[in-house]
Enzyme design. Structure first.
Site, mmCIF file in Angstrom:
data_model
loop_
_atom_site.group_PDB
_atom_site.id
_atom_site.type_symbol
_atom_site.label_atom_id
_atom_site.label_comp_id
_atom_site.label_asym_id
_atom_site.label_seq_id
_atom_site.Cartn_x
_atom_site.Cartn_y
_atom_site.Cartn_z
ATOM 1 N N PHE A 1 0.852 -1.195 -0.097
ATOM 2 C CA PHE A 1 0.038 0.038 -0.029
ATOM 3 C C PHE A 1 0.946 1.260 0.001
ATOM 4 C CE2 PHE A 1 0.769 -0.054 4.563
ATOM 5 C CZ PHE A 1 1.052 1.094 4.908
ATOM 6 N N LYS B 1 -1.100 -6.506 -9.932
ATOM 7 C CA LYS B 1 -2.135 -6.548 -8.590
ATOM 8 C C LYS B 1 -1.876 -5.484 -7.574
ATOM 9 C CE LYS B 1 -2.962 -8.137 -4.804
ATOM 10 N NZ LYS B 1 -3.471 -7.242 -3.771
ATOM 11 N N GLU C 1 -5.057 -3.921 -2.335
ATOM 12 C CA GLU C 1 -6.394 -3.604 -2.115
ATOM 13 C C GLU C 1 -6.629 -2.317 -1.316
ATOM 14 O OE1 GLU C 1 -4.681 -5.811 -0.869
ATOM 15 O OE2 GLU C 1 -5.467 -6.480 1.089
ATOM 16 N N SER D 1 5.152 -6.965 3.331
ATOM 17 C CA SER D 1 5.582 -7.330 4.539
ATOM 18 C C SER D 1 6.507 -8.628 4.406
ATOM 19 C CB SER D 1 4.408 -7.562 5.693
ATOM 20 O OG SER D 1 3.497 -8.401 5.258
ATOM 21 N N CYS E 1 9.699 1.820 3.476
ATOM 22 C CA CYS E 1 10.674 0.491 3.779
ATOM 23 C C CYS E 1 11.942 1.276 4.050
ATOM 24 C CB CYS E 1 10.509 -0.464 2.499
ATOM 25 S SG CYS E 1 11.119 0.294 1.270
ATOM 26 N N GLU F 1 9.040 -4.211 13.248
ATOM 27 C CA GLU F 1 8.982 -3.142 12.353
ATOM 28 C C GLU F 1 7.671 -2.352 12.699
ATOM 29 O OE1 GLU F 1 7.612 -4.110 8.267
ATOM 30 O OE2 GLU F 1 8.621 -2.359 7.450
HETATM 31 P P1 NAD Z 1 1.188 -6.774 2.983
HETATM 32 O O1 NAD Z 1 2.381 -7.822 3.016
HETATM 33 O O2 NAD Z 1 0.185 -6.637 3.874
HETATM 34 O O3 NAD Z 1 0.672 -6.769 1.385
HETATM 35 C C1 NAD Z 1 1.367 -6.558 0.265
HETATM 36 C C2 NAD Z 1 0.610 -7.248 -0.944
HETATM 37 O O4 NAD Z 1 0.507 -8.619 -0.300
HETATM 38 C C3 NAD Z 1 -0.739 -6.799 -0.993
HETATM 39 O O5 NAD Z 1 -0.925 -6.836 -2.540
HETATM 40 C C4 NAD Z 1 -1.756 -7.572 -0.352
HETATM 41 O O6 NAD Z 1 -3.036 -7.710 -1.146
HETATM 42 C C5 NAD Z 1 -0.884 -9.006 -0.541
HETATM 43 N N1 NAD Z 1 -1.205 -10.029 0.947
HETATM 44 C C6 NAD Z 1 -1.364 -9.578 2.053
HETATM 45 N N2 NAD Z 1 -1.663 -10.340 2.898
HETATM 46 C C7 NAD Z 1 -1.323 -11.495 2.122
HETATM 47 C C8 NAD Z 1 -1.370 -13.136 2.280
HETATM 48 N N3 NAD Z 1 -1.750 -13.494 3.795
HETATM 49 N N4 NAD Z 1 -1.424 -13.794 1.419
HETATM 50 C C9 NAD Z 1 -1.270 -13.371 0.141
HETATM 51 N N5 NAD Z 1 -1.078 -11.996 -0.155
HETATM 52 C C10 NAD Z 1 -1.306 -11.069 0.691
HETATM 53 O O7 NAD Z 1 2.214 -5.315 3.058
HETATM 54 P P2 NAD Z 1 1.685 -3.961 2.968
HETATM 55 O O8 NAD Z 1 1.128 -3.884 4.501
HETATM 56 O O9 NAD Z 1 0.698 -3.419 1.859
HETATM 57 O O10 NAD Z 1 3.006 -3.108 2.813
HETATM 58 C C11 NAD Z 1 3.782 -2.599 4.052
HETATM 59 C C12 NAD Z 1 4.693 -3.711 4.020
HETATM 60 O O11 NAD Z 1 5.600 -3.623 2.801
HETATM 61 C C13 NAD Z 1 6.015 -3.183 5.252
HETATM 62 O O12 NAD Z 1 6.318 -4.451 5.608
HETATM 63 C C14 NAD Z 1 7.085 -2.456 4.324
HETATM 64 O O13 NAD Z 1 8.473 -2.527 4.891
HETATM 65 C C15 NAD Z 1 7.100 -3.350 3.076
HETATM 66 N N6 NAD Z 1 7.655 -2.613 1.947
HETATM 67 C C16 NAD Z 1 8.881 -3.113 1.822
HETATM 68 C C17 NAD Z 1 9.543 -2.569 0.590
HETATM 69 C C18 NAD Z 1 10.964 -2.993 0.143
HETATM 70 O O14 NAD Z 1 11.510 -2.628 -0.904
HETATM 71 N N7 NAD Z 1 11.620 -3.919 0.941
HETATM 72 C C19 NAD Z 1 9.081 -1.386 -0.079
HETATM 73 C C20 NAD Z 1 7.805 -1.027 0.217
HETATM 74 C C21 NAD Z 1 7.080 -1.637 1.346
#
Ligand code: NAD
Length: 488
Positions: free
Chosen positions: A149, A173, A176, A226, A281, A381
């Site tokens: 997000f 994708k 959401e 994450s 991040c 985090e």
């Molecule tokens: P998230 O892991 O909740 O969601 C990321 C994506 O995965 C979304 O599209 C979501 O629909 C999907 N998703 C969520 N839960 C899922 C599951 N159980 N099974 C399958 N798909 C699932 O992450 P977020 O809250 O949207 O974003 C924040 C996180 O992203 C933070 O931990 C941040 O550090 C990380 N991030 C990392 C980088 C990097 O370059 N390392 C960059 C940006 C964000």
């Protein structure tokens, strides 16, 4: 209320979803749209279209493919303000932060325009007498991106322009929680008139992710989110035979040595911690002072004062809300936990008074000092506007503390000693290193690195890594004998 659609085979179509979820403005809770939580039928339709689109696209010369990217750059630039406004509405960032993220996205489009050179192969003449050997790069097929997000526009562009330039077809994708930005961008990309099926977007959450990972025609998946989900995506996608790059979470430490320039350091550190409300991040999270720390502590506290929190489209606002009420509760619980572990709140941002936006998910800038190094706040985090301050005696102990952590996304040092900076660069276990830099975000020519639980895979997004990720190598060994030419 608008129900968002999928973009498949060059047109907008209804999702097969049987339930829709509100997309909310985090500053107001206003409902902006309804996002469908799609299912495997949506992925099936997108993968079918993308498989067909791939056949035409892969045989389009790379010099022609990048012409679409040149046009895309102009399209994004011409619509920058409009896209940035959408980012603010759905993610809560400030307008300047939203514009900055799109400028990073455009840089990746520009860099991918160099693919005709970047994709070149290798050639060795006479590896044995009269035999030549060469390597060419060919696209994988259908690839997909699963985005988080916190950068609704930029992150997909760490991958998408390279994937297309290399001849792959693509499925996006979006998160959401923030589906509007990529929906808007794909709407603009419709004007590019790409061959049908080359670009697709499927709205949804976990069900769509699983369907992408399981679909046999999808060959490569780029994930950012994450760590636990990154590890899940990496394991499952690999088990299904896909090429996966999965960037995960972070907990970014910053060492401040006693010889650092105090004013510059505190200003840069504050911008790093509180930019995008700490939801980056590459946000600095734990500030580790080495030796004398009174002056830097006072300077950090002073720099935070007067930082304005509010709705990102209001002109003088410097920090917006966090993404959801759940996220706000989570971050505030972590602050409470830090206090119960013995931390001292130097600046308390819990439940701030943000006039006119009482419903928003706001947390003010927070500074907490002297948390235990093995406590929850020092190891989890946070992803919110919280600066944890710890004091350590030597640089060796500070590096040891950093290297004991689970994550390895970014580590920074502030110092005027080249020797200590070099030592840090050499020893710190993180993929992105900042030396007198607060957000060590690689530009498009470099891989967006990340180690340990911050990355699962081999090749990162951006730059040459992306070209390698989105191509497979074919090696040809070739012999032509004189006697075969007798007929001529
Ligand atoms: P998230 O892991 O909740 O969601 C990321 C994506 O995965 C979304 O599209 C979501 O629909 C999907 N998703 C969520 N839960 C899922 C599951 N159980 N099974 C399958 N798909 C699932 O992450 P977020 O809250 O949207 O974003 C924040 C996180 O992203 C933070 O931990 C941040 O550090 C990380 N991030 C990392 C980088 C990097 O370059 N390392 C960059 C940006 C964000």
């Amino acid at each position: 209320m608008e129900k968002l659609q999928n973009y498949i085979n060059g047109q907008w179509v209804d999702s097969h979803a049987d339930h829709f979820v509100n997309v909310l403005n985090p500053a107001t809770q206003e409902v902006l749209a309804l996002v469908p939580y799609g299912n495997e039928k949506d992925v099936e339709d997108a993968a079918d279209a993308a498989s067909k689109g791939f056949l035409e696209w892969r045989s389009t010369p790379v010099s022609k493919r990048v012409q679409y990217l040149f046009k895309l750059k102009t399209l994004l630039e011409d619509n920058l303000d409009d896209i940035a406004k959408t980012i603010v509405l759905e993610s809560g960032k400030t307008f300047l932060e939203a514009k900055a993220e799109m400028i990073r996205a455009i840089e990746n489009v520009e860099n991918a325009c160099g693919t005709p050179s970047l994709i070149q192969g290798e050639f060795s003449e006479d590896i044995a007498k009269g035999i030549d050997e060469y390597m060419i790069r060919q696209p994988l097929g259908v690839c997909a991106c699963i985005a988080p997000f916190n950068f609704p526009g930029m992150i997909t562009f760490w991958f998408l322009p390279y994937a297309l330039a290399c001849g792959n077809s693509y499925i996006i994708k979006p998160s959401e929680k923030v589906p509007l930005t990529m929906t808007k961008i794909v709407g603009l990309m419709h004007q590019l008139d790409l061959p049908k099926g080359v670009l697709n977007l499927v709205q949804g959450a976990r069900e769509v992710v699983d369907a992408i990972l399981e679909h046999q025609d999808i060959k490569g998946v780029s994930f950012v989110g994450s760590s636990n989900v990154a590890r899940y995506v990496y394991s499952k996608g690999s088990a299904y035979g896909k090429r996966i790059q999965a960037q995960g979470g972070a907990k970014n430490p910053v060492i401040v040595l006693p010889d650092a320039d105090i004013d510059m350091t505190s200003q840069i550190v504050i911008d790093s911690v509180y930019g995008c409300a700490g939801q980056r991040c590459l946000a600095a999270s734990t500030i580790i002072t080495v030796g004398e720390h009174k002056e830097i502590t006072e300077s950090l506290v002073e720099s935070v004062k007067g930082r304005k929190t509010g709705f990102g489209l209001d002109g003088d606002v410097q920090m917006g809300p966090v993404i959801t009420p759940e996220s706000k509760n989570r971050v505030q619980s972590l602050i409470n936990q830090g206090v119960s572990e013995g931390g001292r709140l130097l600046v308390d941002g819990r439940n701030p008074d943000v006039g006119g936006y009482e419903q928003g998910n706001f947390i003010g800038p927070t500074i907490i000092e002297d948390i235990p190094l093995d406590g929850e706040l020092a190891t989890t985090e946070i992803f919110g506007p919280v600066l944890s301050l710890v004091h350590i005696n030597t640089i060796d102990e500070a590096i040891q503390f950093i290297n004991s952590g689970r994550y390895g996304n970014m580590a920074c040092i502030f110092t005027s000693s080249g020797l200590n900076a070099r030592k840090f660069r050499h020893e710190a276990e993180a993929g992105n290193i900042g030396i007198n830099i607060g957000v060590a975000a690689p530009v498009a020519q470099f891989p967006f690195s990340g180690w340990k639980d911050s990355f699962y895979g081999d090749l990162h997004g951006q730059g040459k890594h992306a070209i390698e990720f989105f191509t497979q190598t074919k090696v040809v060994i070739e012999r032509w004998l004189k006697e075969w030419n007798r007929k001529f």
